[in-house]
Design a protein around this motif. Sequence first.
Motif, mmCIF file in Angstrom:
data_model
loop_
_atom_site.group_PDB
_atom_site.id
_atom_site.type_symbol
_atom_site.label_atom_id
_atom_site.label_comp_id
_atom_site.label_asym_id
_atom_site.label_seq_id
_atom_site.Cartn_x
_atom_site.Cartn_y
_atom_site.Cartn_z
ATOM 1 N N GLY A 1 6.623 2.817 -10.600
ATOM 2 C CA GLY A 1 6.804 1.853 -11.694
ATOM 3 C C GLY A 1 5.485 1.291 -12.202
ATOM 4 O O GLY A 1 5.435 0.172 -12.719
ATOM 5 N N VAL A 2 4.413 2.075 -12.042
ATOM 6 C CA VAL A 2 3.082 1.633 -12.460
ATOM 7 C C VAL A 2 2.567 2.561 -13.557
ATOM 8 O O VAL A 2 2.629 3.780 -13.423
ATOM 9 C CB VAL A 2 2.120 1.659 -11.240
ATOM 10 C CG1 VAL A 2 0.679 1.409 -11.661
ATOM 11 C CG2 VAL A 2 2.548 0.623 -10.212
ATOM 12 N N GLY B 135 -4.050 -7.539 -8.830
ATOM 13 C CA GLY B 135 -3.402 -6.405 -9.490
ATOM 14 C C GLY B 135 -3.548 -5.089 -8.735
ATOM 15 O O GLY B 135 -3.756 -5.086 -7.521
ATOM 16 N N TRP B 136 -3.424 -3.995 -9.478
ATOM 17 C CA TRP B 136 -3.355 -2.664 -8.873
ATOM 18 C C TRP B 136 -4.736 -2.057 -8.662
ATOM 19 O O TRP B 136 -5.602 -2.130 -9.534
ATOM 20 C CB TRP B 136 -2.507 -1.728 -9.734
ATOM 21 C CG TRP B 136 -1.057 -2.113 -9.755
ATOM 22 C CD1 TRP B 136 -0.411 -2.814 -10.737
ATOM 23 C CD2 TRP B 136 -0.073 -1.836 -8.742
ATOM 24 N NE1 TRP B 136 0.915 -2.989 -10.394
ATOM 25 C CE2 TRP B 136 1.146 -2.399 -9.180
ATOM 26 C CE3 TRP B 136 -0.104 -1.169 -7.507
ATOM 27 C CZ2 TRP B 136 2.324 -2.313 -8.437
ATOM 28 C CZ3 TRP B 136 1.065 -1.083 -6.765
ATOM 29 C CH2 TRP B 136 2.256 -1.651 -7.222
ATOM 30 N N LEU C 280 0.864 -1.184 0.000
ATOM 31 C CA LEU C 280 0.000 0.000 0.000
ATOM 32 C C LEU C 280 0.898 1.231 0.000
ATOM 33 O O LEU C 280 1.740 1.393 0.893
ATOM 34 C CB LEU C 280 -0.919 0.016 1.224
ATOM 35 C CG LEU C 280 -1.895 1.190 1.348
ATOM 36 C CD1 LEU C 280 -3.136 0.793 2.128
ATOM 37 C CD2 LEU C 280 -1.285 2.422 2.000
ATOM 38 N N TYR C 281 0.759 2.038 -1.033
ATOM 39 C CA TYR C 281 1.504 3.295 -1.144
ATOM 40 C C TYR C 281 0.571 4.453 -0.810
ATOM 41 O O TYR C 281 -0.552 4.516 -1.324
ATOM 42 C CB TYR C 281 1.998 3.508 -2.575
ATOM 43 C CG TYR C 281 3.024 2.516 -3.070
ATOM 44 C CD1 TYR C 281 4.382 2.775 -2.947
ATOM 45 C CD2 TYR C 281 2.628 1.330 -3.696
ATOM 46 C CE1 TYR C 281 5.332 1.876 -3.435
ATOM 47 C CE2 TYR C 281 3.564 0.436 -4.183
ATOM 48 C CZ TYR C 281 4.922 0.715 -4.049
ATOM 49 O OH TYR C 281 5.858 -0.168 -4.534
ATOM 50 N N MET D 105 -2.798 0.392 -4.031
ATOM 51 C CA MET D 105 -2.583 -0.930 -3.433
ATOM 52 C C MET D 105 -2.301 -1.974 -4.507
ATOM 53 O O MET D 105 -2.821 -1.871 -5.612
ATOM 54 C CB MET D 105 -3.848 -1.365 -2.667
ATOM 55 C CG MET D 105 -4.008 -0.662 -1.344
ATOM 56 S SD MET D 105 -5.759 -0.444 -0.955
ATOM 57 C CE MET D 105 -6.068 1.128 -1.744
ATOM 58 N N HIS D 106 -1.500 -2.965 -4.128
ATOM 59 C CA HIS D 106 -1.260 -4.088 -5.026
ATOM 60 C C HIS D 106 -1.764 -5.374 -4.390
ATOM 61 O O HIS D 106 -1.450 -5.673 -3.227
ATOM 62 C CB HIS D 106 0.240 -4.237 -5.351
ATOM 63 C CG HIS D 106 0.502 -5.326 -6.324
ATOM 64 N ND1 HIS D 106 0.995 -6.555 -5.952
ATOM 65 C CD2 HIS D 106 0.287 -5.380 -7.661
ATOM 66 C CE1 HIS D 106 1.085 -7.322 -7.031
ATOM 67 N NE2 HIS D 106 0.676 -6.637 -8.077
ATOM 68 N N HIS D 107 -2.564 -6.099 -5.148
ATOM 69 C CA HIS D 107 -3.072 -7.392 -4.705
ATOM 70 C C HIS D 107 -2.389 -8.489 -5.523
ATOM 71 O O HIS D 107 -2.295 -8.375 -6.747
ATOM 72 C CB HIS D 107 -4.594 -7.446 -4.914
ATOM 73 C CG HIS D 107 -5.245 -8.650 -4.317
ATOM 74 N ND1 HIS D 107 -5.277 -9.865 -4.969
ATOM 75 C CD2 HIS D 107 -5.881 -8.825 -3.128
ATOM 76 C CE1 HIS D 107 -5.926 -10.729 -4.195
ATOM 77 N NE2 HIS D 107 -6.299 -10.136 -3.079
#
Length: 301
Positions: A141-142, A99-100, A58-59, A93-95
């Motif tokens: 990086g997304v 995914g994002w 989680l950013y 968030m990344h799961h």
Amino acid sequence: MLRQCANVNIRALAGRNAARWERNMRFTIVFALAVLGLMAGLHKPASAQAAKSGLDKLYVINCGEGHATDKSRWSPGIDVGQPFDVVDNCYLMHHVQGGWFLWDTGVVDTVADMPNGAGGENGAPTWRKPKKLSAALAEIGVKPSDVRYVAISHTHPDHIGNVELFPQATLLVQKAEYEWPLPSGASRFKPEHPVQKLEGDDDVFGDGSAVILSTPGHTPGHQSLMVTLPKTGTVILSGDAVHFKSNWDNRRVPGTNFDKEKTLASMQRIADLMAQKHAQLWMNHDKAQAETIKFEPAFYE
Ligand SMILES: [Zn+2]
């Protein structure tokens, strides 16, 4: 459709896992000292259980900084005439399987190109934007096209500013919010944007790791988000169900608000969930709290 199908199976699994976890904890407390070696073989430790959460990152992203001239806009009769600074966060968030997922999109990125900021009408904050959301994503990086779901807490401009940076992402928004017309009568969303109109809570990935909570009041279809991460635990992202700590502590409702009673009920719902889940509450606009939180490129696990 895939998401719906996945939900059924994973939801059933999640229920079983929760029951097993509770059972394991009881055994662990009673027998830990006497049969530690045996327990290690028969029962998974708590950390392994927690690691089943499919969210691994989680950013917190700075999505705007606001300055207002009168804090009492948010607390009628209190702190009248006091200047007030707010933050405005987005959360990426990344799961692992899913995914994002982006929660809230902040102030529109074009504000970053305005040296004097934007807004400030009728006591609303003047917004500045030190970094574009698109730039923050690039740092992480997304690509915007990597983001599969975008959920917004509500349709105020400091939350929906960059929805169209993600034209292919599925919007997760309450039907009541989606259908709430602007004062002009216009729609709040582009009709061609893919959307899933929610009616109540929604378990985004079907495993309990990111649950949209219906918390109406600030706007007709306001929602908050309950996130569970393996190391951080459970965090509730407020949206604008509450703006800052003193309003939370005193259950104060801003003047600009759709339904005061519903806002108070939503605050109570969040408080009950915090007690039940031992959850933290991260208030989207609280600058003092934001200073205690790490921002991207750092992330929570
Ligand atoms: Zn708002």
